[in-house]
Design a protein around this motif. Structure first.
Motif, PDB file in Angstrom:
ATOM      1  N   THR A 106       0.581  -1.316  -0.065  1.00 53.43           N
ATOM      2  CA  THR A 106      -0.013  -0.265  -0.156  1.00 53.43           C
ATOM      3  C   THR A 106       1.279   1.254  -0.078  1.00 53.43           C
ATOM      4  N   TYR A 107       0.391   2.465  -0.437  1.00 49.41           N
ATOM      5  CA  TYR A 107       1.354   4.190  -0.597  1.00 49.41           C
ATOM      6  C   TYR A 107       1.707   4.159   0.590  1.00 49.41           C
ATOM      7  N   GLU A 108       0.627   3.725   2.337  1.00 50.17           N
ATOM      8  CA  GLU A 108       1.187   4.654   3.538  1.00 50.17           C
ATOM      9  C   GLU A 108       2.402   3.487   3.741  1.00 50.17           C
ATOM     10  N   TRP A 109       1.709   2.050   3.701  1.00 46.63           N
ATOM     11  CA  TRP A 109       2.878   1.003   4.591  1.00 46.63           C
ATOM     12  C   TRP A 109       4.718   1.550   3.680  1.00 46.63           C
ATOM     13  N   VAL A 110       4.774   1.727   2.735  1.00 46.87           N
ATOM     14  CA  VAL A 110       4.964   0.735   1.674  1.00 46.87           C
ATOM     15  C   VAL A 110       6.354   2.871   1.700  1.00 46.87           C
ATOM     16  N   ARG A 111       5.264   3.520   2.032  1.00 47.73           N
ATOM     17  CA  ARG A 111       6.655   5.074   1.875  1.00 47.73           C
ATOM     18  C   ARG A 111       6.461   5.599   3.429  1.00 47.73           C
ATOM     19  N   LEU A 112       5.709   5.123   4.485  1.00 47.04           N
ATOM     20  CA  LEU A 112       6.455   5.533   5.617  1.00 47.04           C
ATOM     21  C   LEU A 112       7.187   4.573   6.366  1.00 47.04           C
ATOM     22  N   PHE A 113       7.821   3.877   5.435  1.00 46.15           N
ATOM     23  CA  PHE A 113       8.845   2.919   6.245  1.00 46.15           C
ATOM     24  C   PHE A 113      10.169   3.385   4.998  1.00 46.15           C
ATOM     25  N   MET A 114      10.337   3.759   3.870  1.00 48.07           N
ATOM     26  CA  MET A 114      11.244   4.353   3.690  1.00 48.07           C
ATOM     27  C   MET A 114      11.416   5.796   3.970  1.00 48.07           C
ATOM     28  N   ALA A 134      11.017   6.732   6.864  1.00 50.74           N
ATOM     29  CA  ALA A 134      11.089   6.612   8.874  1.00 50.74           C
ATOM     30  C   ALA A 134      12.973   5.845   8.402  1.00 50.74           C
ATOM     31  N   GLY A 135      13.602   5.316   7.324  1.00 49.72           N
ATOM     32  CA  GLY A 135      15.023   5.188   6.996  1.00 49.72           C
ATOM     33  C   GLY A 135      15.609   5.963   6.758  1.00 49.72           C
ATOM     34  N   LEU A 136      14.833   6.598   6.209  1.00 54.91           N
ATOM     35  CA  LEU A 136      15.936   7.571   5.993  1.00 54.91           C
ATOM     36  C   LEU A 136      15.611   9.570   7.157  1.00 54.91           C
ATOM     37  N   LYS A 137      14.806   9.325   7.176  1.00 56.99           N
ATOM     38  CA  LYS A 137      14.964  10.551   8.424  1.00 56.99           C
ATOM     39  C   LYS A 137      15.477   9.451   9.874  1.00 56.99           C
ATOM     40  N   GLY A 138      16.213   8.356   9.626  1.00 55.80           N
ATOM     41  CA  GLY A 138      16.688   8.060  11.346  1.00 55.80           C
ATOM     42  C   GLY A 138      15.702   7.104  12.195  1.00 55.80           C
ATOM     43  N   LEU A 139      14.498   7.185  11.940  1.00 52.30           N
ATOM     44  CA  LEU A 139      13.648   6.731  13.288  1.00 52.30           C
ATOM     45  C   LEU A 139      14.044   5.576  13.251  1.00 52.30           C
ATOM     46  N   ASP A 140      12.869   5.281  14.201  1.00 49.17           N
ATOM     47  CA  ASP A 140      13.210   3.431  14.537  1.00 49.17           C
ATOM     48  C   ASP A 140      12.347   2.822  14.228  1.00 49.17           C
ATOM     49  N   ASN A 200      11.475   1.329  11.170  1.00 53.12           N
ATOM     50  CA  ASN A 200      12.747   0.278  10.618  1.00 53.12           C
ATOM     51  C   ASN A 200      13.163  -0.307  11.629  1.00 53.12           C
ATOM     52  N   SER A 201      13.722  -0.281  12.515  1.00 49.14           N
ATOM     53  CA  SER A 201      14.748  -0.882  13.200  1.00 49.14           C
ATOM     54  C   SER A 201      13.423  -2.442  14.253  1.00 49.14           C
ATOM     55  N   ARG A 202      12.970  -1.476  14.981  1.00 50.59           N
ATOM     56  CA  ARG A 202      11.852  -1.926  15.180  1.00 50.59           C
ATOM     57  C   ARG A 202      10.705  -3.187  14.503  1.00 50.59           C
ATOM     58  N   TYR A 203      10.085  -2.482  13.569  1.00 52.19           N
ATOM     59  CA  TYR A 203       9.524  -3.672  12.599  1.00 52.19           C
ATOM     60  C   TYR A 203      10.509  -4.806  12.442  1.00 52.19           C
ATOM     61  N   LEU A 204      11.627  -4.428  12.042  1.00 49.18           N
ATOM     62  CA  LEU A 204      12.455  -5.690  11.930  1.00 49.18           C
ATOM     63  C   LEU A 204      13.045  -6.851  12.713  1.00 49.18           C
ATOM     64  N   ALA A 205      13.148  -6.110  13.800  1.00 43.82           N
ATOM     65  CA  ALA A 205      13.288  -6.944  15.260  1.00 43.82           C
ATOM     66  C   ALA A 205      12.007  -7.870  15.287  1.00 43.82           C
ATOM     67  N   PHE A 206      10.960  -7.118  14.967  1.00 44.39           N
ATOM     68  CA  PHE A 206       9.728  -7.556  15.017  1.00 44.39           C
ATOM     69  C   PHE A 206       9.430  -9.180  14.613  1.00 44.39           C
ATOM     70  N   LEU A 207       9.390  -9.208  13.381  1.00 40.71           N
ATOM     71  CA  LEU A 207      10.162 -10.138  11.810  1.00 40.71           C
ATOM     72  C   LEU A 207      11.072 -10.610  12.769  1.00 40.71           C
ATOM     73  N   ARG A 208      11.783 -10.434  12.811  1.00 47.16           N
ATOM     74  CA  ARG A 208      12.738 -11.827  13.354  1.00 47.16           C
ATOM     75  C   ARG A 208      12.073 -12.500  14.032  1.00 47.16           C
ATOM     76  N   ALA A 209      11.957 -12.054  15.357  1.00 48.55           N
ATOM     77  CA  ALA A 209      11.262 -13.174  15.976  1.00 48.55           C
ATOM     78  C   ALA A 209      10.358 -13.863  16.288  1.00 48.55           C
ATOM     79  N   ARG A 210       9.093 -13.367  15.489  1.00 54.04           N
ATOM     80  CA  ARG A 210       7.516 -13.560  15.361  1.00 54.04           C
ATOM     81  C   ARG A 210       7.520 -14.795  13.975  1.00 54.04           C
ATOM     82  N   LEU A 211       8.369 -14.328  12.954  1.00 58.01           N
ATOM     83  CA  LEU A 211       8.404 -14.737  11.360  1.00 58.01           C
ATOM     84  C   LEU A 211       9.333 -15.793  11.005  1.00 58.01           C
ATOM     85  N   PHE A 212      11.670 -14.802  11.592  1.00 60.49           N
ATOM     86  CA  PHE A 212      11.381 -15.852  10.187  1.00 60.49           C
ATOM     87  C   PHE A 212      12.507 -17.069  10.909  1.00 60.49           C
TER      88      PHE A 212
END
Length: 228
Positions: free
Chosen positions: A109-117, A119-125, A127-139
């Protein structure tokens, strides 16, 4: 003769819960469009409210951004996916295809992808919070299910090399949204078929790659167990 003035219907007074939902939905759309440098006063103007009213619900921009994160990334996750990934009555091929079809429908979706990108450019957390979430729940789960499906050792700790392979599949599916909502490029017309293709390509190579990074002692023990 001038046309008679049309009276606009009075705006309905929102309850506090409705107002909060309205602010969060507006913030999601606003920051997806303008990035996280967008000012709260501009957001308030867009929502048709005053900035002090916005701050009654969210005392600062950081609090609002945290709520945006929860709304877009945490609240939309389906916990049943974690159970379905581990359902060994279904082939690992079909489990991964079902999951990534459903997951792609969530994130493409427009919102999901653009907010994620942004956030990474702005240095917000985000990305790191969500990627840690994926690692714990899924990978880690996916790694173990692939091992089980191909007779590899399930007792050895998950390796970073295995996780990197899972990332390669996950990122390929996420990148479809980047192509569409960041670069404005065309994407496959049949998204489900493209996801199935990517999962097939991944699963043909991943088991052999997993075996290459598992400790040889663990592989020898597994082979011996199969001979008994």
């Amino acid at each position: 003769m001038p046309a008679p003035k049309v009276q606009s219907p009075p705006r309905r007074r929102l309850s506090p819960a409705e107002r909060e939902r309205d602010i969060v939905a507006g913030a999601v759309a606003f920051f997806a469009e303008h990035g996280f440098d967008g000012a709260t006063r501009d957001l308030a103007r867009r929502l048709g409210i005053t900035q002090p009213l916005l701050y009654r619900y969210f005392p600062g921009k950081d609090a609002l951004l945290d709520r945006v994160y929860q709304e877009v990334y945490q609240s939309r996750w389906r916990t049943e996916w974690e159970t379905e990934i581990a359902d060994r009555s279904i082939s690992i091929d079909e489990r991964l295809k079902r999951f990534y079809r459903a997951y792609a429908a969530l994130i493409q979706t427009y919102e999901w992808v653009r907010l994620f990108m942004f956030a990474g450019l702005k240095g917000l957390d985000f990305n790191s919070r969500y990627l840690a979430f994926l690692r714990a729940r899924l990978f880690d789960r996916i790694v173990m299910e692939i091992r089980a499906a191909h007779g590899l050792d399930e007792t050895a700790p998950v390796t970073e090399a295995e996780i990197e392979l899972i990332w390669s599949l996950h990122a390929a599916i996420f990148y479809i949204g980047v192509r569409k909502f960041i670069y404005g490029m065309p994407i496959p017309a049949d998204l489900d078929a493209d996801i199935d293709f990517k999962v097939n390509a991944f699963l043909h190579g991943a088991p052999a790659a997993f075996a290459a990074v598992l400790p040889q002692a663990a592989l020898a023990g597994k082979a011996g167990a199969r001979k008994k």
